[in-house]
Design an enzyme around this catalytic site. Sequence first.
Site, mmCIF file in Angstrom:
data_model
loop_
_atom_site.group_PDB
_atom_site.id
_atom_site.type_symbol
_atom_site.label_atom_id
_atom_site.label_comp_id
_atom_site.label_asym_id
_atom_site.label_seq_id
_atom_site.Cartn_x
_atom_site.Cartn_y
_atom_site.Cartn_z
ATOM 1 N N CYS A 194 0.815 -1.223 0.000
ATOM 2 C CA CYS A 194 0.000 0.000 0.000
ATOM 3 C C CYS A 194 0.850 1.275 0.000
ATOM 4 C CB CYS A 194 -0.943 0.018 1.190
ATOM 5 S SG CYS A 194 -2.205 -1.262 1.090
ATOM 6 N N HIS A 237 -8.548 2.181 -6.012
ATOM 7 C CA HIS A 237 -9.698 1.410 -5.553
ATOM 8 C C HIS A 237 -10.973 2.026 -6.113
ATOM 9 C CE1 HIS A 237 -7.306 -0.600 -2.456
ATOM 10 N NE2 HIS A 237 -6.838 0.581 -2.110
ATOM 11 N N HIS A 268 -12.239 9.924 -9.230
ATOM 12 C CA HIS A 268 -11.158 10.036 -10.213
ATOM 13 C C HIS A 268 -10.098 11.045 -9.769
ATOM 14 C CE1 HIS A 268 -13.951 7.694 -12.591
ATOM 15 N NE2 HIS A 268 -12.896 7.355 -13.335
ATOM 16 N N GLU A 271 -13.200 -0.656 0.815
ATOM 17 C CA GLU A 271 -12.057 -0.396 -0.058
ATOM 18 C C GLU A 271 -11.910 -1.500 -1.107
ATOM 19 O OE1 GLU A 271 -7.952 1.216 1.253
ATOM 20 O OE2 GLU A 271 -7.718 -0.961 1.101
#
Length: 147
Positions: A37, A43, A78, A130
């Site tokens: 991560c 995601h 986005h 997530e």
Amino acid sequence: MIQQIYPFVQHPYRYELNKDMQFAAAHYVPSEHAGDCARMHGHTYFANLTIAGDRLDESGFLVNFSTIKKLVHDKFDHSVLNGHSEYFGDDSPERYPTTENVARVLCDIVQSYLDGMDNKPRCVQVFLRETPTSYVIYRPGAGGAHE
């Protein structure tokens, strides 16, 4: 949207509104302990916000569903979460864009808007998925403040 069953949050209010939405965003967690991560990745987040209150507004709403979507989806869809420096940063674990912190930030953003409404609804829970197998629930402390 897929049908979801959310954990129940107890509250004393007469009305409860739940708004589902999703947004696509990239992030990285700037910690040596974050494993994979720590690298930029993305995601499709799935969020449910629970808002409660006792009084409806002048339109007969607790709060308009479309307003909640604008506050979250239009801000983060986005985007790169790390780029939202007013909410996230590399300077402290409380500002890393982890799912836990993103859920808290969503609550804070929505509650800030709700605080300006005459009927004073409260954001009592944020459910943030997530991945298909990982999610976080954030519930603000008494009075809406988080520790």
